[in-house]
Design an enzyme around this catalytic site. Structure first.
Site, PDB file in Angstrom:
ATOM      1  N   HIS A  23     -95.076 -60.520 -22.503  1.00 39.53           N
ATOM      2  CA  HIS A  23     -94.693 -61.030 -23.840  1.00 39.53           C
ATOM      3  C   HIS A  23     -95.184 -60.030 -24.888  1.00 39.53           C
ATOM      4  O   HIS A  23     -95.950 -60.394 -25.787  1.00 39.53           O
ATOM      5  CB  HIS A  23     -95.321 -62.407 -24.113  1.00 39.53           C
ATOM      6  N   HIS A  79     -83.260 -69.330 -15.922  1.00 38.06           N
ATOM      7  CA  HIS A  79     -83.924 -69.074 -17.211  1.00 38.06           C
ATOM      8  C   HIS A  79     -83.497 -67.687 -17.673  1.00 38.06           C
ATOM      9  O   HIS A  79     -83.498 -66.746 -16.888  1.00 38.06           O
ATOM     10  CB  HIS A  79     -85.435 -69.162 -16.974  1.00 38.06           C
ATOM     11  N   GLU A  81     -84.857 -65.642 -19.994  1.00 39.88           N
ATOM     12  CA  GLU A  81     -85.819 -64.678 -20.557  1.00 39.88           C
ATOM     13  C   GLU A  81     -85.701 -63.352 -19.787  1.00 39.88           C
ATOM     14  O   GLU A  81     -85.420 -63.343 -18.585  1.00 39.88           O
ATOM     15  CB  GLU A  81     -87.247 -65.247 -20.501  1.00 39.88           C
ATOM     16  N   ASP A  83     -87.501 -61.238 -18.354  1.00 38.25           N
ATOM     17  CA  ASP A  83     -88.198 -60.948 -17.093  1.00 38.25           C
ATOM     18  C   ASP A  83     -87.441 -61.488 -15.879  1.00 38.25           C
ATOM     19  O   ASP A  83     -87.717 -61.086 -14.748  1.00 38.25           O
ATOM     20  CB  ASP A  83     -89.651 -61.475 -17.111  1.00 38.25           C
ATOM     21  N   HIS A 145     -89.650 -72.676 -19.612  1.00 38.21           N
ATOM     22  CA  HIS A 145     -90.485 -72.424 -20.759  1.00 38.21           C
ATOM     23  C   HIS A 145     -89.678 -72.158 -22.042  1.00 38.21           C
ATOM     24  O   HIS A 145     -90.254 -72.043 -23.141  1.00 38.21           O
ATOM     25  CB  HIS A 145     -91.391 -71.259 -20.347  1.00 38.21           C
ATOM     26  N   ASP A 164     -90.302 -70.443 -14.178  1.00 39.17           N
ATOM     27  CA  ASP A 164     -91.649 -70.219 -14.725  1.00 39.17           C
ATOM     28  C   ASP A 164     -92.648 -71.314 -14.335  1.00 39.17           C
ATOM     29  O   ASP A 164     -93.842 -71.032 -14.143  1.00 39.17           O
ATOM     30  CB  ASP A 164     -91.599 -70.175 -16.264  1.00 39.17           C
ATOM     31  N   TYR A 192    -102.199 -69.099 -16.981  1.00 39.06           N
ATOM     32  CA  TYR A 192    -100.759 -69.141 -17.275  1.00 39.06           C
ATOM     33  C   TYR A 192    -100.409 -70.452 -17.980  1.00 39.06           C
ATOM     34  O   TYR A 192     -99.715 -70.472 -18.994  1.00 39.06           O
ATOM     35  CB  TYR A 192    -100.018 -69.019 -15.940  1.00 39.06           C
ATOM     36  N   HIS A 225     -92.733 -66.370 -10.744  1.00 40.53           N
ATOM     37  CA  HIS A 225     -93.875 -65.433 -10.868  1.00 40.53           C
ATOM     38  C   HIS A 225     -94.962 -65.862  -9.882  1.00 40.53           C
ATOM     39  O   HIS A 225     -95.317 -67.041  -9.819  1.00 40.53           O
ATOM     40  CB  HIS A 225     -94.511 -65.496 -12.263  1.00 40.53           C
TER      41      HIS A 225
HETATM   42 FE1  FEO Z   1     -90.137 -67.611 -19.590  1.00 43.80          FE
HETATM   43 FE2  FEO Z   1     -91.009 -65.717 -16.843  1.00 43.80          FE
HETATM   44  O1  FEO Z   1     -90.091 -66.153 -18.399  1.00 43.80           O
END
Ligand code: FEO
Length: 396
Positions: A23, A79, A81, A83, A145, A164, A192, A225
């Site tokens: 981030h 998701h 995002e 990543d 998220h 996530d 996290y 992750h």
């Molecule tokens: Fe909300 Fe791993 O991205």
């Protein structure tokens, strides 16, 4: 190389051993991370999520060793995002017509980020996709998220692809929760949650209870992750329910910044006072200008109460405490107690400003705080000690 996790499912993600921050620079990473992507082979072949863009070519190239890209029938984006979506452009350049399953928010967010009109199929909670022996069921999980997030459940193998949720920034070749160092895993999982998911705790509780109400058999949670929860996957679900319930331990944390050690002396005396009044509490003392900001947030997450201290400089407090107040404001901690302290030479605004910041961030202020002019002498140290003891007595 992919790693086969069941007869039908292969992990095809990327372990990022070099990652040091996430981030931007908002999240420190100590043990690397991973971007987990999964390939399901049934009568239909399905790819779930991709990886961050610096690894897009490597990802697609390795995926080609697993499967002819033209044989991928569906891509699921749990998701959007970067990543997890960062390799989509590279992948969909080769298979532009493949249906991309995501939520309606997901489609908007992908268009906003990549400016492509891919073959989006939007789904809602309860929508299913038959892929052969298994069925995939989609479960929207907004704000876990981002507003677009969703889970995908695979019947037969009984896997929840949670993206996530339940993840950690933790690189491990071992892949599975039962094969990793349990202390490291717990530390990364709580960090996290504390730093990323705290503001969404009410939604976490609601979503978990909703998923539990479906009574789905659960053999594995495949996150995006860190580890795959294979041994007792419910353990992380139970942890999330605890963490989402205004989590606190018997801990009081004293956090300070200091210029010429007067505020440090105050902090140390306050900590001693706390210990004397609450011997069964863990007391931690952290200098916010030298400790990692995300570790401090994790300690705040674990605390029942915190004391924040800084001297006055230029009519305000030092920047590490100012920055921390911004972080706790955004994280929306609830049911935690707090007080401010600090030394000053002349104008002395810091304690009032820190108290205001704590109140605005939702902490319950135990007192108006403690200001001390110049360096505390014996009497001043006693006042700090009493201040700490009084704080502990009021909250324990
Ligand atoms: Fe909300 Fe791993 O991205």
């Amino acid at each position: 190389m992919g790693i086969k996790i069941t007869d039908k499912v292969t992990w095809v993600g990327k372990i990022d051993w070099e990652l040091k921050h996430f981030h931007g620079n908002e999240y420190s990473v100590r043990r690397g991370s991973s971007y987990n992507s999964y390939l399901i082979r049934d009568k239909k072949n399905v790819l779930i999520d991709t990886v961050w863009s610096p690894y897009d070519k490597e990802f697609v190239s390795k995926l080609k060793n697993e499967i002819d890209l033209k044989d991928i029938d569906y891509v699921i984006v749990n998701h959007s995002e970067p990543d997890h979506s960062g390799a989509l452009s590279e992948l969909l350049r080769e298979i532009p017509d493949v249906p991309v399953y995501c939520t309606a928010n997901g489609a908007k967010m992908l268009k906003g980020q990549y400016h492509q009109d891919w073959n989006f199929i939007t789904v809602k909670t309860g929508d299913t996709l038959e892929i052969g022996e298994s069925t995939l069921t989609f479960i929207e999980a907004p704000m876990l998220h981002w507003p677009d997030s969703m889970f995908t459940y695979m019947s037969g193998d009984n896997i929840l692809f949670s993206n996530d949720a339940f993840g950690q920034h933790y690189a491990t070749e071992s892949l599975y929760n039962d094969k990793t160092d349990q202390c490291e895993l717990e530390a990364e999982a709580i960090k996290y949650y504390a730093n990323i998911l705290t503001p969404f705790s009410k939604l976490v509780t609601k979503k978990i209870n909703e998923v539990l109400s479906f009574n789905l058999p659960l053999d594995m949670i495949c996150t995006s992750h860190g580890v795959i929860w294979r041994e007792k996957p419910e353990q992380i679900v139970l942890k999330y329910l605890q963490w989402a319930d205004d989590y606190q331990e018997k801990q009081i944390t004293v956090i300070y910044d200091t210029m010429w050690n007067a505020t440090r002396k105050m902090a140390e005396a306050i900590a001693e006072g706390i210990k004397s009044a609450a011997p069964d509490y863990t007391v931690k003392l952290l200098n916010s200008s030298v400790e990692d900001k995300n570790d401090i947030i994790t300690e705040i997450f674990k605390s029942r109460g915190i004391l924040l201290g800084a001297p006055t400089v230029n009519n305000t407090c030092l920047h590490s405490i100012g920055g921390l107040l911004e972080m706790v404001y955004g994280l929306k901690f609830r049911k935690k107690y707090a007080a401010a302290f600090g030394s000053y030479g002349w104008s002395g605004e810091s304690v009032g400003l820190i108290s205001e910041g704590l109140k605005k961030a939702g902490f319950k202020l135990v007192s108006e705080g403690l200001k001390y002019m110049w360096v505390p002498d014996e009497e001043g140290i006693k006042a700090c000690y009493d201040f700490g003891a009084d704080f502990a007595n009021q909250i324990k």
